[in-house]
Design a protein around this motif. Structure first.
Motif, short mmCIF file in Angstrom:
data_model
loop_
_atom_site.label_atom_id
_atom_site.label_comp_id
_atom_site.label_asym_id
_atom_site.label_seq_id
_atom_site.Cartn_x
_atom_site.Cartn_y
_atom_site.Cartn_z
N ALA A 164 0.85 -1.19 -0.14
CA ALA A 164 -0.01 0.17 0.07
C ALA A 164 0.95 1.02 0.09
N ASN A 165 2.16 1.27 0.34
CA ASN A 165 2.91 2.32 0.39
C ASN A 165 4.23 1.67 -0.07
N PRO A 166 4.42 1.69 -1.50
CA PRO A 166 5.28 0.79 -2.30
C PRO A 166 6.71 1.44 -2.61
N ARG A 167 6.72 2.72 -2.32
CA ARG A 167 8.09 3.42 -2.74
C ARG A 167 8.72 3.76 -1.45
N ASN A 168 10.09 3.50 -1.33
CA ASN A 168 10.89 4.30 -0.42
C ASN A 168 11.03 5.67 -0.75
N SER A 169 11.43 6.52 0.30
CA SER A 169 11.72 7.94 0.18
C SER A 169 10.70 8.57 -0.92
N ASN A 170 9.55 8.05 -0.40
CA ASN A 170 8.18 8.66 -1.27
C ASN A 170 7.88 10.07 -1.01
N LYS A 171 8.32 10.89 -2.24
CA LYS A 171 8.15 12.22 -2.25
C LYS A 171 6.78 12.62 -3.01
N HIS A 172 6.07 11.71 -3.66
CA HIS A 172 4.66 12.17 -4.16
C HIS A 172 3.51 11.60 -3.92
N GLY A 173 3.55 10.64 -3.17
CA GLY A 173 2.26 10.14 -2.54
C GLY A 173 1.33 9.18 -3.41
N GLN A 174 0.25 8.78 -3.01
CA GLN A 174 -0.55 8.06 -3.62
C GLN A 174 -1.99 7.84 -3.40
N VAL A 175 -2.79 7.51 -4.10
CA VAL A 175 -4.25 7.34 -3.80
C VAL A 175 -4.79 5.87 -3.72
N LEU A 176 -5.47 5.96 -2.65
CA LEU A 176 -5.80 4.30 -2.34
C LEU A 176 -7.37 4.25 -2.29
N GLU A 177 -7.84 3.11 -2.87
CA GLU A 177 -9.17 2.82 -3.16
C GLU A 177 -9.68 1.61 -2.38
N LEU A 178 -10.68 1.78 -1.55
CA LEU A 178 -11.22 0.62 -0.60
C LEU A 178 -12.46 0.16 -1.27
N ASP A 179 -12.81 -0.91 -1.10
CA ASP A 179 -14.06 -1.48 -1.26
C ASP A 179 -14.41 -1.90 -0.06
#
Length: 662
Positions: free
Chosen positions: A506-521
């Protein structure tokens, strides 16, 4: 359309992410500090081997199978050949560093309200060099963030705005951070909080109306503490020996509109307003303060010099009265706002409501700091339909009784997540999850903690049950049609650093500068959910990005997702915070969630240099955005402004709400 000549100013591209001065005044530079979560929770790779045994896989499979019916199949897809999806008929704006709000060709824009504009009858016109607390209490507050529009009557609407924080070097010329004056401090107290404003709508931009419903909520406004922790010894102070009434709200970030017509707002970075934690001697209290990032010494703003409530040596419980979800009834200017203790205390980005099939309400919550958690609250009571005064009173009580949960995520690609952002062999970042109960009213599910302690020190409770550490969970909102839940995870530069949690699915990058958008069902009636990443943000040319399987050559660059909203067609809209990581101003983006263009990110507008895009309102024919802290760039100040938006000339920059229409 772009601003007229003379209103725009091309400035050098930003060299990094958020300005250090913004970090100082918004969050006490928390990103430069060690994250206050020292727990050693298990992570995906460890959990998966224990959870996905044959029996666990069968249980998880039921969730995944159910979600497959509503979550679109992914995989690489070309751009749609025939036009834009409904609601997205615009040509994306290009990344830029202009000192202006830039909108697509064919659209117009206008400022609706600025910091300091009068909103209460008798308020003086704004005078930057002659500010007073009395004037600010009757004027629009500073650094507007969350924005909401509610129906009123005829062409009139109610607008509600958060005022997250104050940047004193930009409020006052000649500001001395070591020696603020009492007048400056009291202006800042009045500039925090919320504004409720009546607008006249129609063709073009809405117009402010001085009306009896208009209201300012500040750091001096009485609040009612409700729910299972109300009256706790942990909430009592000399000003409130009952532990049921607090004064003021601060660092209000995002929020939500409830189905019954009230506003929920999250108190976020409350930690650096309190002084002298190093002089607190009780070891249990020290641990609790540290877990919320409350440190020793004087504060940035020096408020403790003018009111003992900000001095922990005199009022050690005062921080416990902040960090809640508040609820405001904007239709009743005489009502007392509420702090809901049943929703837990942490650095709330906001809260958003979904109504379950049986009428119970479900609130989704994010704790905005590195390695913090995603939460859910499910009410005991059922919602009464409608927005009458009677329905609002009943429904406001729903958030005082129920079960508070925290999320644990499990990926389905063990051994494949190496921190580079490389997609697993199945072509997506996805898996299942579990809502772990923390407390239900007077019952604690966390060993060694009472229910009151769970609600007041929710972070410590979530640590104990092994919740999944996330990359700064910000806005968490359920889709109004599908019920799927979308969570903006802004960034986490400490992911994978020595001694810190490494990448997981769910947090697949080290040194994550840019973030992500998670989708839940998510099934509100159960405690299991399926999840996947919709976006892994950044420069589309970077192989460590993902746009729902859409052709990355067709998308707009996006970094640091913050607030989310939906239009009536079901598209997701995202504002960003710190797109400077990509060398351009922040903005508002739209992305389809269904069909062949799922994942096609398109930038709708950009805000001025140094500003953050916040609080989007998305309606047919009208978009409204908060442009927060314009001109807040390192080296700038009220004595040396680098932005003159929105008024132009040699004016000071003023946080404002902007309306955009075709």
């Amino acid at each position: 359309m772009a601003p007229q000549p003379g209103e725009r100013r091309l400035l050098p591209l930003l060299s990094g992410a958020r300005a250090r001065v913004t970090c100082r005044y918004r969050c006490g530079d928390q990103c430069a500090e060690h994250p206050p979560n020292p727990s050693a929770n298990p992570y995906f790779g460890d959990v998966l081997q224990k959870v996905l045994d044959r029996r666990g896989l069968l249980r998880a499979g039921a969730v995944v199978a159910a979600s497959a019916a509503v979550l679109p199949a992914l995989g690489s897809r070309p751009a749609a050949a025939a036009g834009r999806p409904p609601g997205l008929d615009f040509t994306p704006v290009q990344p830029n560093s202009l000192d202006a709000v830039v909108v697509p060709e064919g659209f117009q824009q206008q400022v609706v309200i600025r910091w300091g504009d009068p909103i209460l009858p008798g308020a003086p016109e704004f005078d930057f060099d002659n500010q007073t607390p009395e004037a600010q209490e009757r004027q629009f507050g500073y650094n507007n963030d969350f924005c909401a529009l509610l129906p009123l009557d005829g062409n009139r609407r109610l607008m509600v705005n958060n005022h997250e924080y104050t940047s004193e070097e930009f409020l006052f010329r000649g500001y001395d951070p070591d020696n603020p004056t009492e007048q400056q401090v009291r202006v800042a107290w009045a500039a925090h909080g919320l504004s409720v404003v009546v607008l006249e709508t129609g063709d073009g931009a809405p117009k402010v109306v001085l009306d009896r419903l208009n209201r300012r909520i500040t750091l001096n406004t009485p609040f009612e503490l409700r729910g299972p922790a109300a009256g706790s010894d942990l909430l009592k102070t000399s000003a409130d020996p009952t532990g049921t009434r607090s004064f003021g709200t601060m660092n209000n970030c995002s929020g939500g509109v409830t189905p019954w017509g009230t506003i929920l707002s999250g108190e976020e970075n409350i930690h650096f307003y309190f002084a002298h934690a190093d002089q607190v001697t009780d070891p249990v209290t020290q641990q609790r303060l540290a877990r919320y990032g409350i440190k020793g010494g004087a504060t940035e703003r020096k408020w403790e010099r003018f009111d003992s409530r900000w001095d922990l040596t005199q009022q050690v419980n005062e921080p416990n009265r902040f960090g809640w979800i508040i609820e405001v009834d904007p239709y009743d200017p005489e009502s007392t706002p509420v702090k809901h203790t049943a929703l837990g205390r942490f650095k709330h980005e906001g809260a958003n409501i979904r109504v379950a099939d049986d009428g119970r309400v479900v609130a989704y919550l994010g704790d905005d700091e590195k390695f913090e958690y995603v939460y859910r609250f499910v009410s005991d009571g059922r919602m009464k339909p409608g927005r009458s005064a009677h329905a609002r009173r009943h429904n406001m009580s729903l958030l005082d009784s129920g079960t508070l949960y925290v999320a644990k995520f499990t990926g389905d690609s063990p051994g494949e997540i190496d921190g580079t952002g490389t997609l697993p062999a199945d072509g997506e970042f996805d898996g299942v999850g579990e809502w772990i109960p923390l407390a239900h009213n007077d019952t604690s599910f966390v060993p060694g903690m009472t229910a009151e302690e769970v609600y007041v020190f929710t972070r410590l409770a979530a640590d104990q049950v092994g919740a999944t550490k996330m990359d700064r969970p910000e806005d968490v909102q359920p889709h109004p049609k599908t019920g799927r839940v979308y969570c903006a995870l802004t960034n986490n530069s400490d992911r994978g650093a020595p001694g810190k949690a490494g990448a997981d699915e769910a947090n697949p990058r080290n040194s994550n500068k840019h973030g992500q958008v998670l989708e839940l069902d998510d099934d509100p009636a159960g405690t299991r959910f399926a999840w996947r990443l919709l976006l892994v943000c950044g420069d589309p040319k970077d192989p460590a990005t993902y746009f729902g399987g859409f052709d990355k050559s067709q998308v707009s660059p996006i970094s640091c997702p913050d607030n989310v909203a939906f239009d009536r067609h079901g598209n997701l809209w995202i504002t960003t915070d710190s797109s400077g990581a990509l060398g351009a101003n922040d903005g508002l983006y739209a992305v389809p969630l269904e069909g062949p263009e799922r994942g096609h990110v398109m930038q709708f507008l950009s805000v001025p240099r140094g500003a953050e895009a916040c609080g989007p309102v998305i309606e047919d024919g009208l978009v409204m955005v908060s442009a927060q802290h314009p001109g807040e760039v390192d080296g700038a100040s009220a004595d040396n402004p680098v932005s003159h938006w929105p008024d132009g000339g040699d004016s000071q920059p003023r946080p404002s709400v902007v309306a955009v229409w075709r």
